[in-house]
Write a protein that holds these residues in place. Sequence first.
Motif, mmCIF file in Angstrom:
data_model
loop_
_atom_site.group_PDB
_atom_site.id
_atom_site.type_symbol
_atom_site.label_atom_id
_atom_site.label_comp_id
_atom_site.label_asym_id
_atom_site.label_seq_id
_atom_site.Cartn_x
_atom_site.Cartn_y
_atom_site.Cartn_z
ATOM 1 N N CYS A 106 0.750 -0.867 -0.396
ATOM 2 C CA CYS A 106 -0.271 0.473 -0.209
ATOM 3 C C CYS A 106 0.773 0.934 -0.339
ATOM 4 O O CYS A 106 0.743 1.740 0.513
ATOM 5 N N THR A 107 2.144 1.088 -0.384
ATOM 6 C CA THR A 107 3.578 2.340 -0.411
ATOM 7 C C THR A 107 3.503 2.851 -1.556
ATOM 8 O O THR A 107 3.930 1.548 -2.774
ATOM 9 N N GLU A 108 3.830 3.982 -1.508
ATOM 10 C CA GLU A 108 3.769 5.113 -3.481
ATOM 11 C C GLU A 108 5.510 5.194 -3.199
ATOM 12 O O GLU A 108 5.194 6.104 -1.645
ATOM 13 N N VAL A 109 6.322 5.518 -4.255
ATOM 14 C CA VAL A 109 7.427 6.039 -4.157
ATOM 15 C C VAL A 109 7.782 6.661 -5.166
ATOM 16 O O VAL A 109 7.252 6.107 -6.023
ATOM 17 N N ARG A 110 8.294 8.049 -4.569
ATOM 18 C CA ARG A 110 9.019 8.366 -6.315
ATOM 19 C C ARG A 110 10.081 9.068 -5.871
ATOM 20 O O ARG A 110 10.613 9.225 -4.683
ATOM 21 N N LEU A 111 10.794 9.362 -7.259
ATOM 22 C CA LEU A 111 11.984 10.011 -6.860
ATOM 23 C C LEU A 111 12.296 11.385 -7.614
ATOM 24 O O LEU A 111 12.192 11.218 -8.900
ATOM 25 N N LEU A 112 12.395 12.378 -7.375
ATOM 26 C CA LEU A 112 12.486 13.355 -7.822
ATOM 27 C C LEU A 112 13.735 13.852 -8.292
ATOM 28 O O LEU A 112 14.715 14.487 -7.141
ATOM 29 N N ASP A 113 13.937 14.843 -9.677
ATOM 30 C CA ASP A 113 15.042 15.291 -9.724
ATOM 31 C C ASP A 113 15.075 16.777 -8.978
ATOM 32 O O ASP A 113 13.828 17.312 -8.429
ATOM 33 N N GLU A 114 15.831 17.431 -9.206
ATOM 34 C CA GLU A 114 16.038 18.962 -8.390
ATOM 35 C C GLU A 114 14.855 20.148 -9.146
ATOM 36 O O GLU A 114 14.572 20.768 -8.413
ATOM 37 N N ASN A 115 14.324 20.095 -10.462
ATOM 38 C CA ASN A 115 13.477 20.380 -10.862
ATOM 39 C C ASN A 115 11.946 20.135 -10.218
ATOM 40 O O ASN A 115 11.106 20.553 -10.769
ATOM 41 N N GLY A 116 11.921 18.539 -9.711
ATOM 42 C CA GLY A 116 10.510 18.268 -9.292
ATOM 43 C C GLY A 116 10.318 16.873 -10.641
ATOM 44 O O GLY A 116 9.084 16.914 -10.124
ATOM 45 N N GLY A 117 11.019 17.221 -11.133
ATOM 46 C CA GLY A 117 10.374 15.994 -12.417
ATOM 47 C C GLY A 117 11.047 14.525 -11.803
ATOM 48 O O GLY A 117 11.990 14.612 -11.037
ATOM 49 N N GLU A 118 10.365 13.724 -11.957
ATOM 50 C CA GLU A 118 10.703 12.138 -12.102
ATOM 51 C C GLU A 118 12.001 11.689 -12.568
ATOM 52 O O GLU A 118 12.263 12.101 -13.517
ATOM 53 N N ALA A 119 12.981 11.046 -11.904
ATOM 54 C CA ALA A 119 14.379 11.309 -12.038
ATOM 55 C C ALA A 119 14.338 9.380 -12.854
ATOM 56 O O ALA A 119 13.562 8.365 -12.660
ATOM 57 N N ALA A 120 15.118 9.683 -13.994
ATOM 58 C CA ALA A 120 15.197 8.485 -14.805
ATOM 59 C C ALA A 120 15.343 7.530 -13.612
ATOM 60 O O ALA A 120 16.507 7.488 -13.020
ATOM 61 N N ILE A 121 15.665 5.880 -14.784
ATOM 62 C CA ILE A 121 15.945 4.786 -14.362
ATOM 63 C C ILE A 121 17.430 5.240 -14.085
ATOM 64 O O ILE A 121 18.615 5.551 -15.166
ATOM 65 N N GLY A 122 18.001 4.330 -12.879
ATOM 66 C CA GLY A 122 19.791 4.658 -12.503
ATOM 67 C C GLY A 122 20.117 6.261 -12.138
ATOM 68 O O GLY A 122 21.315 6.704 -11.317
ATOM 69 N N GLU A 123 19.077 7.593 -12.833
ATOM 70 C CA GLU A 123 19.751 8.966 -11.885
ATOM 71 C C GLU A 123 19.376 8.882 -10.475
ATOM 72 O O GLU A 123 18.173 8.552 -9.368
ATOM 73 N N VAL A 124 19.951 10.015 -9.512
ATOM 74 C CA VAL A 124 19.947 10.203 -8.006
ATOM 75 C C VAL A 124 18.862 11.422 -7.732
ATOM 76 O O VAL A 124 18.621 11.752 -8.579
ATOM 77 N N GLY A 125 17.595 10.621 -7.491
ATOM 78 C CA GLY A 125 16.714 12.182 -6.684
ATOM 79 C C GLY A 125 15.987 11.842 -5.406
ATOM 80 O O GLY A 125 16.681 11.071 -4.505
ATOM 81 N N GLU A 126 15.617 12.660 -4.555
ATOM 82 C CA GLU A 126 14.643 12.682 -3.930
ATOM 83 C C GLU A 126 13.488 11.808 -3.183
ATOM 84 O O GLU A 126 13.145 12.190 -4.269
ATOM 85 N N LEU A 127 13.947 10.715 -2.635
ATOM 86 C CA LEU A 127 12.573 10.025 -2.168
ATOM 87 C C LEU A 127 11.783 10.545 -1.776
ATOM 88 O O LEU A 127 11.563 10.948 -0.305
ATOM 89 N N PHE A 128 10.505 10.631 -1.873
ATOM 90 C CA PHE A 128 9.163 11.237 -1.612
ATOM 91 C C PHE A 128 8.410 9.640 -1.194
ATOM 92 O O PHE A 128 8.342 8.776 -2.409
ATOM 93 N N MET A 129 7.764 9.313 -0.672
ATOM 94 C CA MET A 129 6.781 8.438 -0.290
ATOM 95 C C MET A 129 5.575 8.939 0.145
ATOM 96 O O MET A 129 4.788 9.880 0.829
#
Length: 317
Positions: free
Chosen positions: A142-165
């Motif tokens: 029941c948990t969703e995870v997103r990785l967002l780049d510095e511009n707030g967009g979805e980080a591509a596979i393998g790219e570092v982003g801030e983890l939101f859940m």
Amino acid sequence: CYSPEDRAIATAPLYHGAGFAFAMAPIYFGGFCEILPRFDPELILSKIAQTRATNIFMVPTYFHAIFALGGAAFERHGVRTLKAIISNAAPLPQATKELIVEHFGDAVLHETYGSTEGGIVTNLRPPDQLRKSGCVGLPFACTEVRLLDENGGEAAIGEVGELFMRSPYLFNGYWNRPQETAAVMREGWFSAGDLGRRDDEGYVYLVDRKDDMIISGGINVYPREIEEVLFHHPAVREAAVIGVPDSYWGKRIMAIVAVREEMTVSAGELAEYCRQSLAGYKIPKTIRFIDALPRNAAGKVLKTDLRDRFSAPDDDR
């Protein structure tokens, strides 16, 4: 991990979210839990054998203390009754995971990533412990995870982003602190300030804390990557990497290391060891030795204390 037939041992502080939750979980499912008054590595192994325990929750620093007892301790006690070991509260080094699999079995370890605010966010299950190095697994139920780049967009596979859940377990805010609550929320998604990446199977890898990232010479350096290399050196018991002020680099990479008893290693040897696995700009420019890393009761390394203690002058580089 839990059923009415299970017998658990609890040794983590009950005022910590994970310590409390994993002590109550076996009871909730009708099982048994013995709560120990303190952490003692020899006592832990003894209790597993005496009670034929089937599950236990421990933080990474507990494993370090247990393995420091040596192989004879495992020969004295039977520990193969465990069917679930859950680790949480701080990243579990890959070298430590390998020791857990070696001594406790290859079908027991779960490494969960989470926070008091968000509960359990991801879980790396036993079959993936050695297959997915440095990984914290897939999103929890029941948990969703997103990785967002510095511009707030979805980080591509393998790219570092801030983890939101976000999940049904998410907290509803810090008590009477609306500004602090707003700072960690983004349109209903929560961030604990961790950086991560995803692979093509959707597995999540923690890169580091956002606040711990080091910008040295204009390049982002993630301490956890360096720490993982240091942990694989046979003489290293504990290691932490921090950035300290430097007029040339902006931040200089420093490693603080605790050496295993009856072993020795020099700063030059460790730097050369790092050179075998890391790019030159990631190799610590300074290495300091310490008896033990400062930790809070949950086992997290207090890097703020280390930065305060080891912020050396520039001529020390």
